[in-house]
Design an enzyme around this catalytic site. Sequence first.
Site, mmCIF file in Angstrom:
data_model
loop_
_atom_site.group_PDB
_atom_site.id
_atom_site.type_symbol
_atom_site.label_atom_id
_atom_site.label_comp_id
_atom_site.label_asym_id
_atom_site.label_seq_id
_atom_site.Cartn_x
_atom_site.Cartn_y
_atom_site.Cartn_z
ATOM 1 N N ARG A 36 -5.611 13.799 8.469
ATOM 2 C CA ARG A 36 -5.363 12.250 8.204
ATOM 3 C C ARG A 36 -5.792 12.086 6.766
ATOM 4 O O ARG A 36 -5.497 11.566 5.854
ATOM 5 C CB ARG A 36 -6.078 11.190 9.085
ATOM 6 C CG ARG A 36 -6.325 9.946 8.620
ATOM 7 C CD ARG A 36 -6.778 8.858 9.665
ATOM 8 N NE ARG A 36 -7.673 9.428 10.700
ATOM 9 C CZ ARG A 36 -8.739 9.248 10.557
ATOM 10 N NH1 ARG A 36 -9.505 9.118 9.254
ATOM 11 N NH2 ARG A 36 -9.744 9.671 11.281
ATOM 12 N N ASP B 253 7.867 -2.747 -6.477
ATOM 13 C CA ASP B 253 8.428 -1.968 -5.471
ATOM 14 C C ASP B 253 9.733 -1.252 -6.027
ATOM 15 O O ASP B 253 10.607 -2.039 -6.741
ATOM 16 C CB ASP B 253 8.985 -2.985 -4.219
ATOM 17 C CG ASP B 253 9.499 -2.286 -3.203
ATOM 18 O OD1 ASP B 253 10.266 -1.239 -3.345
ATOM 19 O OD2 ASP B 253 9.514 -2.851 -2.044
HETATM 20 C C1 LIG Z 1 12.988 -3.055 -1.100
HETATM 21 C C2 LIG Z 1 12.120 -2.100 0.044
HETATM 22 N N1 LIG Z 1 10.708 -2.263 0.127
HETATM 23 C C3 LIG Z 1 10.125 -1.809 1.194
HETATM 24 C C4 LIG Z 1 11.090 -1.623 2.404
HETATM 25 C C5 LIG Z 1 10.268 -1.121 3.820
HETATM 26 O O1 LIG Z 1 10.373 0.066 3.885
HETATM 27 P P1 LIG Z 1 10.281 0.854 5.285
HETATM 28 O O2 LIG Z 1 11.354 0.277 6.049
HETATM 29 O O3 LIG Z 1 10.488 2.410 5.110
HETATM 30 O O4 LIG Z 1 9.013 0.517 5.990
HETATM 31 C C6 LIG Z 1 12.336 -1.723 2.464
HETATM 32 C C7 LIG Z 1 13.119 -1.496 3.692
HETATM 33 O O5 LIG Z 1 14.153 -1.871 3.805
HETATM 34 C C8 LIG Z 1 13.095 -2.044 1.054
HETATM 35 O O6 LIG Z 1 14.101 -2.301 1.034
#
Ligand SMILES: Cc1ncc(COP(=O)(O)O)c(C=O)c1O
Length: 378
Positions: free
Chosen positions: A46, A170
């Site tokens: 972990r 993101d």
């Molecule tokens: C832009 C974006 N960020 C985060 C996520 C979340 O990722 P995960 O499904 O791997 O938890 C997604 C999932 O569709 C996504 O499209």
Amino acid sequence: MKFESLLIHGGIDGDASTGAVNVPIYQTSTFKKGKFDADNTYEYSRSGNPTRAALEKLIAELEEGYAGFAFASGMAATTAVLSQFKTGDKILISNNIYGGTFRVLDKYFNNFGINYSVFNSSNIEELKNNIDDSVKAIFIETPTNPLMGITDIEEVAKIAKKNNLITIVDNTFMTPYLQKPITLGADIVIHSGTKYLGGHSDLIAGLVIVNNNELAEKIGFIQNSTGGVLSPFDSFLLIRGIKTLALRMDRHNSNANIIANLLKDRKEVEKVYYPGFEDHPGYKIQSKQAKGYGGIISFLLKEGYDYKKFLENLELITFGESLGGVESLICHPATMTHAAIPSEMRQEIGITDNLIRLSVGVENVDDITEDLIKALEI
Ligand SMILES: Cc1ncc(COP(=O)(O)O)c(C=O)c1O
């Protein structure tokens, strides 16, 4: 080393002890301590595992960050990043963000008094007007999911710095092959590794990359304390997927461009959201901050057109959740990826029932075209 080579040889290249060209899967929970006072690199998986560490070093290099962290999903990564905030803190989020990110703030972090406020991330003035003393971070996605709005990362980061805020981006849709938010001033980058980085729809993973030691210590502490780590096997799979990222993204880019133009001219289609169109309002910014327009296209089917039948009639293109795989994937955001967003808010921002999101795969583009036309004409 150039980026394409770094994808293959970056991080930890192979296994020094055996000469294996791939990093082994260290499928172990614990490590022998040996000497009583030994200060070993690895103690317990972990806290750290060599396969995961290779992936974490690789993604930090690819995003030009200070350190990387691998999590069990994109949402575990987002949750870890948001866990650094305290009661009374507020996060400014884009009005057009992945539904799960909205949900974790709206229904989970609000239990701990961490608030959010929504702004139109294509409008910098609106961002400035939303900043008050409680705001601690700005969380954006660009292009936005699913309406492909573009945010000027450099401008957001400038405003954030001026106000002592953390910029979180993101970068799932673009990947570091097309866009590197840290080089544009962002502090933290998040990925759903499930998507383009993994690339084969065979794993769930999340990544966080930070730009300095202070943030690295914070995220490292949260990762070890809360424990949502990526397994050694999935770390191996993600490293493997990343090796072909450049090749796949080039094909995603070119296929999406052809499909976007095809959809634009169809009588069944009302509007196409694709940042590679010169008349897209974010085209100039996208062309400045990224090396391509990506593989995602969203489009509105004409009022009254049977979108359910269209989705069911597709044969090659998979109707299902997710994006960024080698296979073309199509979804209905209002009832799937963005169902967690209240209906009123969805309508307001344009995630209506006739909106479709298409993740264009790397198949031969003629087959994708044929499938779309056949389904549209039925
Ligand atoms: C832009 C974006 N960020 C985060 C996520 C979340 O990722 P995960 O499904 O791997 O938890 C997604 C999932 O569709 C996504 O499209």
